[in-house]
Design a protein around this motif. Structure first.
Motif, PDB file in Angstrom:
ATOM      1  N   HIS A  29      -5.132  53.011  53.949  1.00 36.76           N
ATOM      2  CA  HIS A  29      -3.828  53.144  54.612  1.00 36.76           C
ATOM      3  C   HIS A  29      -2.884  51.977  54.302  1.00 36.76           C
ATOM      4  CE1 HIS A  29      -5.035  56.658  56.912  1.00 36.76           C
ATOM      5  NE2 HIS A  29      -6.202  56.064  57.031  1.00 36.76           N
ATOM      6  N   ILE A  30      -3.394  50.964  53.638  1.00 36.82           N
ATOM      7  CA  ILE A  30      -2.550  49.841  53.230  1.00 36.82           C
ATOM      8  C   ILE A  30      -1.936  50.226  51.891  1.00 36.82           C
ATOM      9  CG2 ILE A  30      -2.466  47.383  52.665  1.00 36.82           C
ATOM     10  CD1 ILE A  30      -4.936  47.016  54.476  1.00 36.82           C
ATOM     11  N   THR A  31      -0.644  50.480  51.914  1.00 38.68           N
ATOM     12  CA  THR A  31       0.041  51.047  50.755  1.00 38.68           C
ATOM     13  C   THR A  31       0.640  49.973  49.846  1.00 38.68           C
ATOM     14  OG1 THR A  31       2.182  51.179  51.866  1.00 38.68           O
ATOM     15  CG2 THR A  31       0.670  53.052  52.181  1.00 38.68           C
ATOM     16  N   ASP A  32       1.117  50.432  48.698  1.00 40.44           N
ATOM     17  CA  ASP A  32       1.808  49.525  47.780  1.00 40.44           C
ATOM     18  C   ASP A  32       3.031  48.903  48.460  1.00 40.44           C
ATOM     19  OD1 ASP A  32      -0.031  50.038  45.789  1.00 40.44           O
ATOM     20  OD2 ASP A  32       1.217  51.536  44.789  1.00 40.44           O
ATOM     21  N   ARG A  33       3.688  49.666  49.325  1.00 39.13           N
ATOM     22  CA  ARG A  33       4.852  49.147  50.056  1.00 39.13           C
ATOM     23  C   ARG A  33       4.451  47.982  50.962  1.00 39.13           C
ATOM     24  NH1 ARG A  33       7.515  51.166  54.798  1.00 39.13           N
ATOM     25  NH2 ARG A  33       5.929  52.770  54.832  1.00 39.13           N
ATOM     26  N   HIS A  34       3.309  48.088  51.625  1.00 38.15           N
ATOM     27  CA  HIS A  34       2.806  46.999  52.476  1.00 38.15           C
ATOM     28  C   HIS A  34       2.460  45.776  51.620  1.00 38.15           C
ATOM     29  CE1 HIS A  34       1.425  50.570  55.057  1.00 38.15           C
ATOM     30  NE2 HIS A  34       2.588  50.140  55.528  1.00 38.15           N
ATOM     31  N   ARG A  35       1.850  46.031  50.460  1.00 37.08           N
ATOM     32  CA  ARG A  35       1.471  44.929  49.570  1.00 37.08           C
ATOM     33  C   ARG A  35       2.702  44.247  48.967  1.00 37.08           C
ATOM     34  NH1 ARG A  35      -2.863  48.615  48.890  1.00 37.08           N
ATOM     35  NH2 ARG A  35      -4.800  47.645  49.573  1.00 37.08           N
ATOM     36  N   GLU A  36       3.730  45.023  48.673  1.00 38.08           N
ATOM     37  CA  GLU A  36       4.974  44.435  48.163  1.00 38.08           C
ATOM     38  C   GLU A  36       5.646  43.582  49.235  1.00 38.08           C
ATOM     39  OE1 GLU A  36       6.317  44.261  45.091  1.00 38.08           O
ATOM     40  OE2 GLU A  36       4.437  45.192  44.453  1.00 38.08           O
ATOM     41  N   ALA A  37       5.650  44.056  50.477  1.00 38.45           N
ATOM     42  CA  ALA A  37       6.213  43.275  51.587  1.00 38.45           C
ATOM     43  C   ALA A  37       5.426  41.977  51.754  1.00 38.45           C
ATOM     44  CB  ALA A  37       6.200  44.083  52.878  1.00 38.45           C
ATOM     45  N   ALA A  38       4.108  42.054  51.627  1.00 37.03           N
ATOM     46  CA  ALA A  38       3.267  40.861  51.737  1.00 37.03           C
ATOM     47  C   ALA A  38       3.560  39.890  50.598  1.00 37.03           C
ATOM     48  CB  ALA A  38       1.789  41.255  51.726  1.00 37.03           C
ATOM     49  N   LYS A  39       3.683  40.422  49.400  1.00 34.99           N
ATOM     50  CA  LYS A  39       3.971  39.585  48.232  1.00 34.99           C
ATOM     51  C   LYS A  39       5.299  38.851  48.421  1.00 34.99           C
ATOM     52  CE  LYS A  39       4.424  39.973  43.221  1.00 34.99           C
ATOM     53  NZ  LYS A  39       4.431  40.905  42.087  1.00 34.99           N
ATOM     54  N   ALA A  40       6.316  39.563  48.915  1.00 35.51           N
ATOM     55  CA  ALA A  40       7.626  38.953  49.150  1.00 35.51           C
ATOM     56  C   ALA A  40       7.529  37.879  50.233  1.00 35.51           C
ATOM     57  CB  ALA A  40       8.643  40.019  49.532  1.00 35.51           C
ATOM     58  N   ALA A  41       6.811  38.170  51.319  1.00 37.10           N
ATOM     59  CA  ALA A  41       6.664  37.198  52.410  1.00 37.10           C
ATOM     60  C   ALA A  41       5.928  35.957  51.931  1.00 37.10           C
ATOM     61  CB  ALA A  41       5.934  37.833  53.589  1.00 37.10           C
ATOM     62  N   LEU A  42       4.889  36.156  51.142  1.00 36.70           N
ATOM     63  CA  LEU A  42       4.098  35.015  50.660  1.00 36.70           C
ATOM     64  C   LEU A  42       4.838  34.230  49.580  1.00 36.70           C
ATOM     65  CD1 LEU A  42       0.594  36.680  50.675  1.00 36.70           C
ATOM     66  CD2 LEU A  42       1.411  34.860  52.198  1.00 36.70           C
TER      67      LEU A  42
END
Length: 126
Positions: free
Chosen positions: A103-116
């Protein structure tokens, strides 16, 4: 007598309260623990998944419970114990993320990448 569903608020606790606490404290606690969490990127993606209204309720509830356990300073092994404090949190988070990884999508991972990218331990508030 009626059977209760496993995501019944009476069983899992007040999800809204957990969400508020997680939103308020997640990145502050992450800054303290980031060096001891080998999967920070996936943890931040799980945070965004938990806050995504499109995520199924039971997945959100599971993630919010694990994230709330992470942000609460007093748990099975208190977080202030140097060297040991976040070990139980890491175990709970790793197990929960493994269960809901689909359920952890590419959109969630992109948001995480941007935050980090903005801050290695997530964006600062205010």
């Amino acid at each position: 007598m009626t059977a209760r569903h496993f995501d019944d608020p009476e069983i899992i606790g007040p999800e809204a309260g957990r969400e508020n606490r997680v939103r308020r404290d997640f990145f502050r606690v992450l800054r303290k623990a980031a060096a001891r969490i080998p999967f920070v990127d996936e943890l931040v993606a799980a945070y965004f998944c938990a806050l995504d209204p499109a995520t199924p309720t039971r997945v959100r509830a599971s993630l919010l419970a694990a994230l709330a356990y992470f942000v609460v300073p007093f748990d099975l092994v208190p977080d202030f114990l140097i060297g040991l404090g976040f070990t139980d949190d890491v175990g709970v988070l790793a197990a929960t993320i493994a269960m809901v990884r689909a359920h952890i999508t590419d959109r969630h991972r992109e948001a995480a990448k941007a935050a980090l990218a903005d801050d290695p331990a997530g964006p600062r508030k205010g």
